[in-house]
Design a protein around this motif. Structure first.
Motif, PDB file in Angstrom:
ATOM      1  N   LEU A   1       0.874  -1.344   0.144  1.00  0.00           N
ATOM      2  CA  LEU A   1       0.006   0.155  -0.287  1.00  0.00           C
ATOM      3  C   LEU A   1       0.859   1.136   0.070  1.00  0.00           C
ATOM      4  CD1 LEU A   1       0.289   0.741   3.293  1.00  0.00           C
ATOM      5  CD2 LEU A   1      -1.615  -0.949   3.429  1.00  0.00           C
ATOM      6  N   PHE A   2       1.823   0.985  -0.830  1.00  0.00           N
ATOM      7  CA  PHE A   2       3.022   2.308  -0.578  1.00  0.00           C
ATOM      8  C   PHE A   2       2.951   3.120  -1.864  1.00  0.00           C
ATOM      9  CE2 PHE A   2       4.178  -1.458   1.990  1.00  0.00           C
ATOM     10  CZ  PHE A   2       4.125  -0.690   3.337  1.00  0.00           C
ATOM     11  N   THR A   3       2.240   2.865  -2.731  1.00  0.00           N
ATOM     12  CA  THR A   3       2.143   3.734  -4.087  1.00  0.00           C
ATOM     13  C   THR A   3       0.451   3.988  -4.129  1.00  0.00           C
ATOM     14  OG1 THR A   3       1.726   2.183  -5.394  1.00  0.00           O
ATOM     15  CG2 THR A   3       4.124   2.707  -4.879  1.00  0.00           C
ATOM     16  N   PRO A   4       0.242   5.359  -4.834  1.00  0.00           N
ATOM     17  CA  PRO A   4      -0.897   5.565  -5.105  1.00  0.00           C
ATOM     18  C   PRO A   4      -1.575   4.484  -6.133  1.00  0.00           C
ATOM     19  CG  PRO A   4       0.380   7.320  -5.656  1.00  0.00           C
ATOM     20  CD  PRO A   4       1.339   6.159  -5.248  1.00  0.00           C
ATOM     21  N   TYR A   5      -0.993   3.663  -7.033  1.00  0.00           N
ATOM     22  CA  TYR A   5      -1.419   2.688  -7.874  1.00  0.00           C
ATOM     23  C   TYR A   5      -1.805   1.657  -7.005  1.00  0.00           C
ATOM     24  CZ  TYR A   5       1.706   5.748 -10.634  1.00  0.00           C
ATOM     25  OH  TYR A   5       2.288   6.882 -11.172  1.00  0.00           O
ATOM     26  N   GLU A   6      -0.986   1.250  -5.843  1.00  0.00           N
ATOM     27  CA  GLU A   6      -1.185  -0.051  -5.218  1.00  0.00           C
ATOM     28  C   GLU A   6      -2.766   0.221  -4.449  1.00  0.00           C
ATOM     29  OE1 GLU A   6       3.175  -1.560  -4.444  1.00  0.00           O
ATOM     30  OE2 GLU A   6       2.452  -0.092  -3.261  1.00  0.00           O
ATOM     31  N   ARG A   7      -2.809   1.592  -3.647  1.00  0.00           N
ATOM     32  CA  ARG A   7      -3.758   1.908  -2.907  1.00  0.00           C
ATOM     33  C   ARG A   7      -5.142   1.892  -3.719  1.00  0.00           C
ATOM     34  NH1 ARG A   7       0.324   5.102  -0.938  1.00  0.00           N
ATOM     35  NH2 ARG A   7      -0.274   6.971  -1.968  1.00  0.00           N
ATOM     36  N   ASP A   8      -5.213   2.582  -4.767  1.00  0.00           N
ATOM     37  CA  ASP A   8      -5.970   2.396  -5.577  1.00  0.00           C
ATOM     38  C   ASP A   8      -6.666   1.169  -6.063  1.00  0.00           C
ATOM     39  OD1 ASP A   8      -6.035   5.423  -5.697  1.00  0.00           O
ATOM     40  OD2 ASP A   8      -5.324   5.750  -7.455  1.00  0.00           O
ATOM     41  N   PHE A   9      -5.908   0.466  -6.620  1.00  0.00           N
ATOM     42  CA  PHE A   9      -6.109  -0.955  -6.931  1.00  0.00           C
ATOM     43  C   PHE A   9      -6.977  -1.639  -5.794  1.00  0.00           C
ATOM     44  CE2 PHE A   9      -5.912  -5.598  -7.280  1.00  0.00           C
ATOM     45  CZ  PHE A   9      -6.688  -5.698  -8.628  1.00  0.00           C
ATOM     46  N   ILE A  10      -6.409  -1.463  -4.611  1.00  0.00           N
ATOM     47  CA  ILE A  10      -6.936  -2.151  -3.361  1.00  0.00           C
ATOM     48  C   ILE A  10      -8.343  -1.303  -3.047  1.00  0.00           C
ATOM     49  CG2 ILE A  10      -6.909  -2.682  -0.952  1.00  0.00           C
ATOM     50  CD1 ILE A  10      -3.706  -3.169  -1.805  1.00  0.00           C
ATOM     51  N   ALA A  11      -8.256  -0.434  -3.245  1.00  0.00           N
ATOM     52  CA  ALA A  11      -9.596   0.351  -2.968  1.00  0.00           C
ATOM     53  C   ALA A  11     -10.651   0.057  -3.883  1.00  0.00           C
ATOM     54  CB  ALA A  11      -9.386   1.704  -3.018  1.00  0.00           C
ATOM     55  N   GLN A  12     -10.437  -0.221  -5.010  1.00  0.00           N
ATOM     56  CA  GLN A  12     -11.341  -0.691  -6.101  1.00  0.00           C
ATOM     57  C   GLN A  12     -11.855  -1.951  -5.912  1.00  0.00           C
ATOM     58  OE1 GLN A  12      -9.814   0.353 -10.129  1.00  0.00           O
ATOM     59  NE2 GLN A  12      -9.118   2.232  -9.681  1.00  0.00           N
ATOM     60  N   ALA A  13     -10.868  -2.815  -5.653  1.00  0.00           N
ATOM     61  CA  ALA A  13     -11.166  -4.478  -5.295  1.00  0.00           C
ATOM     62  C   ALA A  13     -12.069  -4.391  -4.131  1.00  0.00           C
ATOM     63  CB  ALA A  13     -10.024  -5.072  -5.201  1.00  0.00           C
ATOM     64  N   ALA A  14     -11.882  -3.559  -2.932  1.00  0.00           N
ATOM     65  CA  ALA A  14     -12.550  -3.788  -1.723  1.00  0.00           C
ATOM     66  C   ALA A  14     -13.814  -3.116  -2.105  1.00  0.00           C
ATOM     67  CB  ALA A  14     -11.846  -3.075  -0.714  1.00  0.00           C
ATOM     68  N   ALA A  15     -14.061  -2.211  -2.937  1.00  0.00           N
ATOM     69  CA  ALA A  15     -15.374  -1.686  -3.300  1.00  0.00           C
ATOM     70  C   ALA A  15     -16.298  -2.852  -3.953  1.00  0.00           C
ATOM     71  CB  ALA A  15     -15.407  -0.272  -4.198  1.00  0.00           C
ATOM     72  N   ARG A  16     -15.586  -3.329  -4.942  1.00  0.00           N
ATOM     73  CA  ARG A  16     -16.294  -4.539  -5.516  1.00  0.00           C
ATOM     74  C   ARG A  16     -16.822  -5.458  -4.679  1.00  0.00           C
ATOM     75  NH1 ARG A  16     -15.424  -8.267  -9.767  1.00  0.00           N
ATOM     76  NH2 ARG A  16     -17.584  -9.492  -9.591  1.00  0.00           N
ATOM     77  N   ILE A  17     -15.938  -6.020  -3.689  1.00  0.00           N
ATOM     78  CA  ILE A  17     -16.294  -7.017  -2.756  1.00  0.00           C
ATOM     79  C   ILE A  17     -17.345  -6.466  -1.777  1.00  0.00           C
ATOM     80  CG2 ILE A  17     -15.298  -8.403  -0.773  1.00  0.00           C
ATOM     81  CD1 ILE A  17     -12.552  -8.407  -2.377  1.00  0.00           C
ATOM     82  N   ARG A  18     -17.347  -4.996  -1.414  1.00  0.00           N
ATOM     83  CA  ARG A  18     -18.230  -4.654  -0.546  1.00  0.00           C
ATOM     84  C   ARG A  18     -19.551  -4.261  -1.178  1.00  0.00           C
ATOM     85  NH1 ARG A  18     -13.851  -0.290   1.020  1.00  0.00           N
ATOM     86  NH2 ARG A  18     -13.264  -1.129   3.120  1.00  0.00           N
ATOM     87  N   GLY A  19     -19.442  -4.613  -2.577  1.00  0.00           N
ATOM     88  CA  GLY A  19     -20.731  -4.381  -3.210  1.00  0.00           C
ATOM     89  C   GLY A  19     -21.462  -5.744  -3.161  1.00  0.00           C
ATOM     90  N   GLU A  20     -21.059  -6.817  -2.993  1.00  0.00           N
ATOM     91  CA  GLU A  20     -21.486  -8.089  -2.657  1.00  0.00           C
ATOM     92  C   GLU A  20     -21.950  -8.317  -1.275  1.00  0.00           C
ATOM     93  OE1 GLU A  20     -21.811 -10.222  -5.356  1.00  0.00           O
ATOM     94  OE2 GLU A  20     -21.029  -8.781  -6.665  1.00  0.00           O
ATOM     95  N   GLY A  21     -21.818  -7.196  -0.494  1.00  0.00           N
ATOM     96  CA  GLY A  21     -22.386  -7.309   0.784  1.00  0.00           C
ATOM     97  C   GLY A  21     -21.374  -7.997   1.724  1.00  0.00           C
ATOM     98  N   ILE A  22     -20.269  -7.894   1.603  1.00  0.00           N
ATOM     99  CA  ILE A  22     -19.032  -8.600   2.278  1.00  0.00           C
ATOM    100  C   ILE A  22     -18.221  -7.332   2.918  1.00  0.00           C
ATOM    101  CG2 ILE A  22     -17.000  -9.914   2.406  1.00  0.00           C
ATOM    102  CD1 ILE A  22     -18.200 -11.491   0.063  1.00  0.00           C
ATOM    103  N   GLU A  23     -18.085  -7.230   4.432  1.00  0.00           N
ATOM    104  CA  GLU A  23     -17.490  -6.513   5.045  1.00  0.00           C
ATOM    105  C   GLU A  23     -15.793  -6.509   4.851  1.00  0.00           C
ATOM    106  OE1 GLU A  23     -16.585  -5.058   9.770  1.00  0.00           O
ATOM    107  OE2 GLU A  23     -18.433  -6.210   9.075  1.00  0.00           O
ATOM    108  N   VAL A  24     -15.023  -5.497   4.366  1.00  0.00           N
ATOM    109  CA  VAL A  24     -13.915  -5.429   4.223  1.00  0.00           C
ATOM    110  C   VAL A  24     -12.930  -4.372   5.005  1.00  0.00           C
ATOM    111  CG1 VAL A  24     -12.165  -5.280   2.194  1.00  0.00           C
ATOM    112  CG2 VAL A  24     -14.537  -6.028   1.759  1.00  0.00           C
ATOM    113  N   PHE A  25     -11.995  -5.096   5.555  1.00  0.00           N
ATOM    114  CA  PHE A  25     -11.208  -4.201   6.232  1.00  0.00           C
ATOM    115  C   PHE A  25      -9.874  -4.000   5.491  1.00  0.00           C
ATOM    116  CE2 PHE A  25      -7.401  -3.142   8.834  1.00  0.00           C
ATOM    117  CZ  PHE A  25      -7.882  -2.259   9.975  1.00  0.00           C
ATOM    118  N   VAL A  26      -9.533  -2.581   5.170  1.00  0.00           N
ATOM    119  CA  VAL A  26      -8.398  -2.427   4.456  1.00  0.00           C
ATOM    120  C   VAL A  26      -7.336  -1.391   5.167  1.00  0.00           C
ATOM    121  CG1 VAL A  26      -7.616  -1.067   2.260  1.00  0.00           C
ATOM    122  CG2 VAL A  26      -9.811  -2.209   2.196  1.00  0.00           C
TER     123      VAL A  26
END
Length: 152
Positions: A9-34
């Motif tokens: 999570l040390f570059t904007p690209y890494e953080r953005d990818f993880i944030a987008q992936a977490a948003a997709r998973i949250r959209g499925e009703g799953i709680e995500v700790f990032v």
């Protein structure tokens, strides 16, 4: 179901990818700790960072680990090991670990992660003992939904 999303999570690209992936998973009703979504303590010390991240890791039912790059991020590898240990102690609320590889240097022509290409074999073995390594976020979501149904 609650998951912990581990990864570099040390570059904007890494953080953005993880944030987008977490948003997709949250959209499925799953709680995500990032971890990078959590505020840093006033004094950033090793203990403070560990305590902050442990609040998400220890109660999680599953771990999703981004494994991209020339080698697995050392913090991610540590989180994989900790979660594996909790699962192996017989905690039935711990469903498993999903390793996500999107790095084309590590994916074969079939779209599956290649053996030994950028992935430490010991860490991969740790993941595969209680989970899977996949190359697509759709696969991550499908596995998480299956585990969520098993917990219900």
């Amino acid at each position: 179901m609650q998951i912990y999303f581990a990864g570099p999570l040390f570059t904007p690209y890494e953080r953005d990818f993880i944030a987008q992936a977490a948003a997709r998973i949250r959209g499925e009703g799953i709680e995500v700790f990032v971890p990078h979504e959590q505020p840093l303590p006033e004094e950033v010390t090793p203990k403070a960072v560990f305590d902050k991240d442990a609040k998400g890791l220890f109660p999680a039912n599953a771990l999703v680990a981004l494994l991209d790059g020339p080698m697995i991020d050392d913090g991610t590898a540590c989180e994989i090991g900790l979660f594996h240990g909790m699962k192996m102690q017989g905690d039935d609320t711990k469903k498993g670990i999903i390793g996500l590889v999107t790095d084309t240097r590590s994916i074969g022509s079939e779209g599956r992660p290649l053996e030994g290409k950028g992935l430490n074999l010991y860490v991969r073995g740790c993941i595969e003992e209680i989970g899977e390594v996949v190359s697509d976020l759709d696969d991550v979501v499908a596995i998480l939904k299956r585990w969520q149904a098993e917990l219900a």
